[in-house]
Write an enzyme that holds these catalytic residues in place. Structure first.
Site: not given
Lengths: 315, 315
Positions: B62, B64, B66-67, B142, B213, B271
């Site tokens: 996804h 976001h 941090d990914h 998510h 997530d 995570h």
């Protein structure tokens, strides 16, 4: 010391295990300015124990990845940390779309305003000023539009010579500010006491110039004349002069020539090509031209020479 | 072992000094698949001594930060390294514009094709297949559109029982491929030798499921049934169930419930919220539900249990 430079990373092009790409934290007159923001800068800031909440101004030299890919991550982290004060980002035209498009796709929740100051002037200009500091662009010559930045403290106020002041009981506390600003003292009976008798020279105002990435560009010298610390890129040695010209970079020799002509207090080299394993070759080339040249270290902290020593060097 | 997972980072949200954000390198049947790509992933790949040239497929769960914030830096480095083969990027709709806009502003010189496979299906689908491996999406729940990924080796060919084959001189080398594919042997004189007599069971085909997530989503269980290794996010403990639901994450208990229902061989949690300093509390919550749960380590390498042990566990 009112100027403190922390080199967060100085690697060129590809981030490596032990050397981060370009990013610097400049503390000047209690302002915390971030200069460039390669990938991983936020982790380097943590290692340097920097206070994220104090970073309100970021200056990006150009939009090559090794100078800007860490910016979106830092912005996101500032959001997660609940930053509320505005963040001012200075950088080449395009940086606003570059960041806003990423924020849009990642559906970031902005807790603070981001104020973009997009630059496209090819001449030097003053882009920031407050009561203590000025920032000017240093137009550079790279493959894409690039600015270095000159940060300089404004002249500081004169210091009271307390012993001298006490010899004149007619001088009151409310007069001190005028004296610090350089005015003579006028008593009510019409006598004048010269400022020189009542005050001492102000503390030195320091300056720092960041010049990366760029070809040899001697016309920046007037902009950075007498700068206390000059960081100048030195991607190559002189035997690769053609490569430097082609890729829009400088050699160690050229960096030293700029420092010498500018009468800089200190030269920090950086942005070395990964082909150089022993960086002392950079010093070997630069020092014969400009003796006070040093290599950076990761997370190294640099301050100007103390005044007296510096004056000795310059005379 | 034909499946090897390297955890490059497993931190949530904010990258820290010693824990990188989500990224994993999965080696399966000699393919090198990168899963998620938080900021700094390319440096983690270097630390893991990964071969950059072998990475041709990247799966992003996804958008976001941090990914995905490390993706543009990795692409730029692949360009600087002179990559020529196409790079396939699987990820949510929008990832193409997210990357291309950054490449445009940084004026990157592309030495290879980037093929974007944008996903928007809310049902599981097969998104990659070659002669040895399949990849299926695992629709997650998510705050934004998110997929996990199931990687599985196709059934392997049966192994020749050489001693048995040698008892039948009429079987020639050119017949071996048919035997490995499970066919009986038909001699020219019309007799049949059963495949079971001539071959042995194939080596086990392994599978790996990445789920991050996501909120607790038991309807993914049929997709990942009997998976050898399950990585499932566990951002919180159960006492923060409401926080997990609100932020779109799972608890360690929920991750374990998924692993149990799916009859997974092994569960790796990850995570974690930065509020947990001692991660053993995650194991304390998960293990009573699913015993074979482990915590990841940075740059840790994970393989499925060897077959015999796994069978014991499952019976």
């Amino acid at each position: 010391m009112s100027l403190k430079l922390t080199i967060l990373g100085f690697n060129s092009a590809i981030p490596k295990k032990r050397s981060a790409p370009t990013a610097q934290l400049l503390e000047i007159a209690n302002r915390h300015f971030l200069i460039d923001c390669g990938e991983g800068t936020q982790v380097q800031l943590r290692k340097a124990k920097a206070k994220f909440s104090k970073i309100n101004h970021i200056f990006i030299s150009h939009l090559h990845g090794d100078h800007v890919f860490g910016l979106i991550g830092l912005i996101s982290t500032l959001q997660l940390l609940g930053k509320e004060t505005p963040l001012y980002i200075f950088g080449p035209k395009g940086i606003q779309d570059f960041i806003l498009n990423q924020l849009k796709h990642t559906q970031a929740r902005c807790t603070f305003d981001i104020v973009f100051e997009e630059l496209e002037n090819k001449k030097t200009e003053k882009i920031f000023e407050d009561d203590k500091v000025e920032v000017h662009t240093i137009p550079l010559n790279h493959r894409i539009y690039t600015n270095g930045y000159l940060f300089k403290e404004k002249p500081k106020k004169r210091k009271l010579n307390i012993d001298a002041v006490k010899n004149h009981p007619e001088i009151q506390v409310c007069d001190y500010e005028n004296l610090k600003c350089g005015k003579d003292f006028q008593s009510e009976n019409g006598t004048t006491i010269s400022n020189a008798e009542l005050t001492l020279e102000p503390e030195k105002s320091f300056s720092y110039a960041f010049c990366s990435d760029t070809r040899f560009k001697p016309d920046i010298v007037p902009i950075i004349k007498n700068v206390d610390i000059l960081y100048h890129e030195a991607t190559f040695l002189s035997d690769l002069q053609e490569m430097a010209d082609y890729t829009g970079h400088s050699t160690a020799k050229e960096a030293a020539m700029i420092a010498k002509e500018a009468n800089a207090g200190k030269l920090i080299l950086g942005h070395f090509s990964n082909r150089y394993k022993d960086l002392n070759v950079m010093l070997d080339e630069a020092k014969p031209i400009f003796e006070n040249t040093i290599l950076p270290t990761q997370l190294g902290v640099y301050e100007p020479e103390i005044h007296a020593i510096k004056m000795d060097i310059k005379t």
